[in-house]
Write a protein that holds these residues in place. Sequence first.
Motif, PDB file in Angstrom:
ATOM      1  N   ALA A 160       0.825  -1.205   0.000  1.00 28.25           N
ATOM      2  CA  ALA A 160       0.000   0.000   0.000  1.00 28.25           C
ATOM      3  C   ALA A 160       0.864   1.261   0.000  1.00 28.25           C
ATOM      4  N   ARG A 161       2.049   1.174   0.594  1.00 22.96           N
ATOM      5  CA  ARG A 161       2.934   2.339   0.707  1.00 22.96           C
ATOM      6  C   ARG A 161       3.829   2.514  -0.509  1.00 22.96           C
ATOM      7  N   LYS A 162       4.365   1.396  -1.040  1.00 23.80           N
ATOM      8  CA  LYS A 162       5.383   1.496  -2.086  1.00 23.80           C
ATOM      9  C   LYS A 162       4.977   0.862  -3.422  1.00 23.80           C
ATOM     10  N   GLY A 163       3.891   0.100  -3.426  1.00 22.63           N
ATOM     11  CA  GLY A 163       3.464  -0.536  -4.662  1.00 22.63           C
ATOM     12  C   GLY A 163       4.049  -1.928  -4.828  1.00 22.63           C
ATOM     13  N   ALA A 164       3.427  -2.715  -5.715  1.00 19.76           N
ATOM     14  CA  ALA A 164       3.827  -4.114  -5.897  1.00 19.76           C
ATOM     15  C   ALA A 164       4.680  -4.327  -7.132  1.00 19.76           C
ATOM     16  N   SER A 165       4.925  -3.297  -7.904  1.00 21.94           N
ATOM     17  CA  SER A 165       5.716  -3.448  -9.127  1.00 21.94           C
ATOM     18  C   SER A 165       7.202  -3.448  -8.790  1.00 21.94           C
ATOM     19  N   VAL A 166       7.877  -4.536  -9.171  1.00 21.22           N
ATOM     20  CA  VAL A 166       9.327  -4.643  -8.968  1.00 21.22           C
ATOM     21  C   VAL A 166       9.925  -5.059 -10.300  1.00 21.22           C
ATOM     22  N   THR A 167      10.672  -4.157 -10.928  1.00 23.96           N
ATOM     23  CA  THR A 167      11.265  -4.432 -12.237  1.00 23.96           C
ATOM     24  C   THR A 167      12.756  -4.141 -12.194  1.00 23.96           C
ATOM     25  N   LEU A 168      13.438  -4.502 -13.258  1.00 31.16           N
ATOM     26  CA  LEU A 168      14.864  -4.207 -13.349  1.00 31.16           C
ATOM     27  C   LEU A 168      15.124  -2.708 -13.371  1.00 31.16           C
ATOM     28  N   GLU A 169      14.117  -1.941 -13.764  1.00 27.91           N
ATOM     29  CA  GLU A 169      14.280  -0.496 -13.840  1.00 27.91           C
ATOM     30  C   GLU A 169      14.048   0.178 -12.481  1.00 27.91           C
ATOM     31  N   SER A 174      -0.548 -17.870   3.138  1.00 27.75           N
ATOM     32  CA  SER A 174      -1.871 -18.482   3.290  1.00 27.75           C
ATOM     33  C   SER A 174      -2.744 -17.722   4.289  1.00 27.75           C
ATOM     34  N   ARG A 175      -2.110 -17.042   5.260  1.00 24.63           N
ATOM     35  CA  ARG A 175      -2.862 -16.265   6.262  1.00 24.63           C
ATOM     36  C   ARG A 175      -3.056 -14.809   5.834  1.00 24.63           C
ATOM     37  N   GLY A 176      -2.554 -14.447   4.664  1.00 22.28           N
ATOM     38  CA  GLY A 176      -2.710 -13.080   4.188  1.00 22.28           C
ATOM     39  C   GLY A 176      -1.745 -12.092   4.803  1.00 22.28           C
ATOM     40  N   GLU A 177      -0.745 -12.568   5.533  1.00 15.72           N
ATOM     41  CA  GLU A 177       0.222 -11.677   6.180  1.00 15.72           C
ATOM     42  C   GLU A 177       1.295 -11.203   5.212  1.00 15.72           C
ATOM     43  N   LEU A 178       1.543 -12.000   4.173  1.00 15.50           N
ATOM     44  CA  LEU A 178       2.499 -11.648   3.132  1.00 15.50           C
ATOM     45  C   LEU A 178       1.876 -11.896   1.768  1.00 15.50           C
ATOM     46  N   VAL A 179       2.418 -11.220   0.776  1.00 19.59           N
ATOM     47  CA  VAL A 179       1.976 -11.385  -0.614  1.00 19.59           C
ATOM     48  C   VAL A 179       3.211 -11.691  -1.451  1.00 19.59           C
ATOM     49  N   GLU A 180       3.084 -12.682  -2.349  1.00 22.68           N
ATOM     50  CA  GLU A 180       4.169 -12.933  -3.289  1.00 22.68           C
ATOM     51  C   GLU A 180       4.066 -11.927  -4.421  1.00 22.68           C
ATOM     52  N   LEU A 181       5.172 -11.236  -4.694  1.00 18.20           N
ATOM     53  CA  LEU A 181       5.186 -10.224  -5.731  1.00 18.20           C
ATOM     54  C   LEU A 181       5.615 -10.831  -7.057  1.00 18.20           C
ATOM     55  N   ASP A 182       4.923 -10.445  -8.125  1.00 18.84           N
ATOM     56  CA  ASP A 182       5.336 -10.850  -9.463  1.00 18.84           C
ATOM     57  C   ASP A 182       6.521  -9.986  -9.866  1.00 18.84           C
ATOM     58  N   SER A 183       7.553 -10.636 -10.344  1.00 19.83           N
ATOM     59  CA  SER A 183       8.752  -9.912 -10.747  1.00 19.83           C
ATOM     60  C   SER A 183       9.150 -10.355 -12.141  1.00 19.83           C
ATOM     61  N   ASP A 184       9.803  -9.456 -12.875  1.00 18.62           N
ATOM     62  CA  ASP A 184      10.256  -9.850 -14.212  1.00 18.62           C
ATOM     63  C   ASP A 184      11.636 -10.490 -14.165  1.00 18.62           C
ATOM     64  N   TYR A 185      12.083 -10.820 -12.986  1.00 16.41           N
ATOM     65  CA  TYR A 185      13.332 -11.564 -12.845  1.00 16.41           C
ATOM     66  C   TYR A 185      13.220 -12.485 -11.638  1.00 16.41           C
ATOM     67  N   TRP A 186      14.060 -13.498 -11.642  1.00 18.36           N
ATOM     68  CA  TRP A 186      14.052 -14.474 -10.556  1.00 18.36           C
ATOM     69  C   TRP A 186      15.458 -14.580  -9.998  1.00 18.36           C
ATOM     70  N   ARG A 187      15.597 -14.398  -8.715  1.00 15.12           N
ATOM     71  CA  ARG A 187      16.916 -14.414  -8.100  1.00 15.12           C
ATOM     72  C   ARG A 187      17.335 -15.834  -7.769  1.00 15.12           C
ATOM     73  N   GLU A 188      18.561 -16.171  -8.128  1.00 18.01           N
ATOM     74  CA  GLU A 188      19.129 -17.454  -7.742  1.00 18.01           C
ATOM     75  C   GLU A 188      19.710 -17.342  -6.337  1.00 18.01           C
ATOM     76  N   GLN A 189      19.665 -18.435  -5.634  1.00 21.02           N
ATOM     77  CA  GLN A 189      20.328 -18.477  -4.330  1.00 21.02           C
ATOM     78  C   GLN A 189      21.030 -19.822  -4.203  1.00 21.02           C
ATOM     79  N   THR A 190      21.779 -20.164  -5.215  1.00 20.07           N
ATOM     80  CA  THR A 190      22.408 -21.477  -5.270  1.00 20.07           C
ATOM     81  C   THR A 190      23.421 -21.685  -4.154  1.00 20.07           C
ATOM     82  N   ALA A 191      23.943 -20.589  -3.591  1.00 20.53           N
ATOM     83  CA  ALA A 191      24.930 -20.733  -2.518  1.00 20.53           C
ATOM     84  C   ALA A 191      24.343 -21.462  -1.316  1.00 20.53           C
TER      85      ALA A 191
END
Length: 306
Positions: free
Chosen positions: A170-179, A248-265
């Motif tokens: 609500a404060r910052k928006g859900a759009s997360v892009t490379l830009e 599932s409890r509505g406490e967090l929302v998964e954001l759609d992103s145009d990139y996916w971060r690896e965490q292979t470490a």
Amino acid sequence: MDKMTALTMFVATADFGGFSRAAEQLGKTPSAVTKGVMQLEAELGARLFERTTRRMTLTEAGQLYLEGARQALTQLQLAAEAVDDLQHALRGSLRIVALPPFGPAFLNGACCSFLREHPELRLEVDLNDSMNDEAYDLSLRDGPIDLPGLIAQPLLENCLMLCASPAYIARKGASVTLENYQSHDWLILHHPLLNRNFWWVEHGGERMRLKQPVPRLTSDNFDFLLACLLDGQGLQFLPKWSAAPHISRGELVELDSDYWREQTALGPSVYVLYQPHRRNTRKVRVFIEHLRRHLDGLGIGVQAIA
């Protein structure tokens, strides 16, 4: 004196450095322990200890025999446990070690329901980052698993989800892009295996290196960052096993992103590890089966046994 008792006395004498201390630990008299060790020496035709007035040390034969004696006692104990398991409900104790974030995410609930199902069994659960897994019946770990002598089964996927609270959106928006990703408030975990300067991401089917944004908040404590995430202080990449219950409890929302971060470490999976001689121990097997059912009930993608 039976052979198992004599072997137990021999191992205790080697571990505690003398007949008197071994006798104290076993609740026996020093003369009884001495007799047990001498019985083994007579059977072998070799001395197991070099005795002086000041100390006792294992002979070369004693060092060889000690390894075999330990293995024999371990196998006898496991066999006795297996027979007891066939005749009785699960009982005794089960020692578990896991990474601290696994506790509130899923292990607390799994252990509590397991105790309700098996009232005669005791659990000892340590949540820490140490890697002394051999001291436990089983352990839960992510990251590179290279522990010789331990069996590692993949338990669940360690895939990442980009999450924020409804208040943050609500404060910052859900759009997360490379830009625009640099303009967001990021909560970032500091971990020895994770690079602090850049992320590897996949964008349009292409793997690329992305400069890590300047974080609003950093910490080396996963649960601290999670609390701040839930409070709306920023957005964060969370493993699915942590994010799913909150989503599932509505406490967090998964954001759609145009990139996916690896965490292979930190590895693609969470593993359950145990020693080979525990493979057929019923309480270990039953707990792992119970944990898999619990994770499935939480809606976390449980991986099949390899």
